[in-house]
Write an enzyme that holds these catalytic residues in place. Structure first.
Site, PDB file in Angstrom:
ATOM      1  N   SER A 242      32.354  44.264  38.465  1.00  0.00           N
ATOM      2  CA  SER A 242      31.219  43.774  39.247  1.00  0.00           C
ATOM      3  C   SER A 242      29.907  44.009  38.494  1.00  0.00           C
ATOM      4  CB  SER A 242      31.239  44.444  40.621  1.00  0.00           C
ATOM      5  OG  SER A 242      30.438  43.761  41.547  1.00  0.00           O
ATOM      6  N   ASP A 470      36.523  34.832  44.274  1.00  0.00           N
ATOM      7  CA  ASP A 470      35.844  36.128  44.383  1.00  0.00           C
ATOM      8  C   ASP A 470      34.585  35.930  45.226  1.00  0.00           C
ATOM      9  OD1 ASP A 470      34.136  38.397  43.878  1.00  0.00           O
ATOM     10  OD2 ASP A 470      35.293  38.806  42.062  1.00  0.00           O
ATOM     11  N   HIS A 498      37.760  40.490  45.286  1.00  0.00           N
ATOM     12  CA  HIS A 498      36.764  40.858  44.277  1.00  0.00           C
ATOM     13  C   HIS A 498      37.402  41.611  43.122  1.00  0.00           C
ATOM     14  CE1 HIS A 498      32.992  41.776  42.520  1.00  0.00           C
ATOM     15  NE2 HIS A 498      32.840  42.985  43.008  1.00  0.00           N
TER      16      HIS A 498
END
Length: 528
Positions: A242, A470, A498
């Site tokens: 991320s 995602d 994710h």
């Protein structure tokens, strides 16, 4: 109720691995593997130890004392099998002889010492999630091939966790801040939003002092190179998820000759403006929400409706109803539209936990917001007692706004709403109003912490990984980052949720592990 809490603890653990610093993991499951109490910036000499070879060669001779330091590893209090230490770095890299701060570091030694090949530095994202917790959860986050051969090393980026955490609000004030209306539709609500943001950034300076101006991604990436040297590694091997992909890409831009094997999973497009990033996330969460509702409808007898559109309309109406009249929960605490929003998006990060969203929504429809409140608290690292086990909910504002201090005037937001509603008919207004998020920022970002372009020219191949559905880091961002990085190689997971690694796709896992363990670079554009 006990079953709900237990499930939320598990969800919190998974989400922490994906880039959220979560209370129920830190305070419950992992027991808070914070290496030591968080220090504040202090004056004093830089560390002085003997250099140990090429790994410690500094990019600037003035930084030599930091690059030559050794880490004093001690058993962590919560788990003696893990090793904890602290790394000293300059508060301001332009003044290496000035104040210093300490960075919390945690190492999980390789399970097979005879086969050990080095240190794997990891970051879970956020920005604001503690990397020490991520590393400590290694047996849940990483697969055995990596755990066998690498020391997994996590660090709390400056301003987060145990690394001089930035502080902006009291726990009570933070709870009220997060409960605020994220999409105000009346003048008084707009005024309240602006006042809350201004009070937040004023609090950052009052409570954190000079630190508030030195928690940028560029500075965290410089810390990561000092950590690399202290670990005795001539090149950095890294897995970032991320926001951790932005941190990794920034590192590769600053230190291309030191970037060895970098995996950037759930990639952030570092070339986008704040508006473009928010539009992308709006579309990503809408896509995930639509997939969740479709799954409910396909299963039959869906409580949301008989079609996907009916289900989305029901959720949108629920949010509108809560905005009009919050739902009272246990102990008199109310589910506001703000907490309802966080409770809604949290399970969307992991498709295996969509059932929690169903449980939360069904109960809330009947007047019981307990589960949605638990999910919202999980997102913000808030315990049931109202304390926060880390500062991730504050650090995300402090870091993001140093990286990009732009803020859209509130008078211009209504004109932005149509574009955001096109991207996300259900949640678009919330993301449109997030454009005012840096309103009230009181510190002036140092230009030396801003990078105009990131292409990592001269670095070794960098593996950029994206998941097609995602919600938080849309797949298009991975495509863009792989194109922007000269050594970028794109690996695609066709799936929901994710990030990609250790999400049940053997093809993805084996490709990432072959890259990290053997240096095998998959063909650009490989899809699993």
């Amino acid at each position: 109720m006990k079953q709900v809490v237990a499930i939320v603890v598990v969800l919190a653990m998974v989400l922490s691995a994906l880039g959220l610093a979560l209370a129920l993991v830190l305070g419950g499951v992992l027991g808070g593997d914070d290496p030591a109490e968080a220090p504040q910036p202090r004056s004093g000499p830089a560390p002085t130890t003997s250099p140990s070879g090429d790994a410690t060669e500094p990019p600037d001779e003035a930084l030599a004392p930091f690059y030559s330091q050794s880490l004093d590893w001690q058993p962590c209090e919560s788990d003696p099998a893990h090793e904890c230490s602290r790394l000293e770095v300059p508060l301001d890299y332009s003044e290496p002889d000035g104040e210093t701060i300490e960075v919390a570091v945690l190492r999980v030694p390789a399970a097979d010492p005879d086969a050990r090949i080095g240190s794997l530095v990891v970051n879970p994202g956020g920005p604001g999630a503690p990397g020490t917790t991520y590393a400590a959860a290694g047996d849940r986050v990483f697969r055995q091939p990596l755990l066998n051969r690498y020391d997994v090393v996590g660090f709390d980026p400056r301003g987060t966790g145990g690394s001089a955490p930035v502080d902006c609000l009291s726990d009570e004030e933070l709870t009220e801040f997060l409960a605020g209306d994220p999409a105000p539709d009346e003048p008084a609500e707009v005024d309240a939003l602006v006042a809350d943001l201004e009070a937040f950034f004023e609090g950052c300076v009052e409570r954190s002092g000079d630190l508030a101006a030195h928690v940028s991604t560029v500075e965290a990436a410089r810390d990561m190179d000092v950590l690399r040297a202290a670990l005795g590694e001539t090149g950095l091997t890294y897995l970032g998820a991320s926001y951790g992909t932005k941190l990794g890409a920034t590192y590769a831009e600053l230190f291309p000759e030191r970037a060895d094997r970098l995996v950037l999973d759930g990639a952030v497009d570092v070339g986008l403006s704040s508006r473009e990033l928010n539009l992308g996330q709006a579309a990503g969460f809408e896509r995930a929400l639509r997939a969740y509702v479709a799954d409910c409808v396909d299963a039959g007898d869906c409580f949301l409706g008989s079609t996907v559109q009916e289900g989305l309309d029901r959720i949108e109406q629920f949010l509108a109803d809560v905005d009009e009249e919050p739902i009272e929960g246990p102990g008199g605490r109310e589910l506001s539209v703000g907490t309802a929003f966080y409770g809604l998006i949290t399970p969307l990060y992991v498709s295996d936990y969509w059932f929690l969203l169903s449980q939360g929504l069904e109960s809330a429809f009947e007047g019981d917001p307990t589960t949605l409140l638990l999910l919202a608290d999980t997102y913000a690292s808030r315990t049931p007692g109202g304390e926060y086990t880390d500062n991730s909910a504050e650090a995300i504002y402090a870091i993001n706004c140093l990286d990009d201090p732009s803020s859209t005037p509130v008078s211009e937001i209504p004109a932005q709403v149509p574009d955001f509603l096109e991207a996300s008919p259900t949640l678009g207004e919330v993301f449109a109003w997030s454009l005012v998020g840096c309103r009230g920022l009181e510190v002036e970002p140092d230009e030396s912490t801003r990078l105009d372009d990131i292409d990592a020219a001269g670095a070794a191949p960098i593996l950029v990984v994206g998941t097609t559905r995602d919600p938080a880091t849309p797949y298009e961002w991975a495509e863009a980052l792989a194109d922007q990085l000269e050594p970028g190689v794109l690996l695609t997971r066709d799936g929901d949720g994710h990030t990609a690694y250790n999400s049940g796709n053997d093809c993805i896992d084996e490709a990432i592990e072959a890259f990290l363990l053997e240096g095998t670079v998959p063909a650009d554009g490989t899809t699993c």
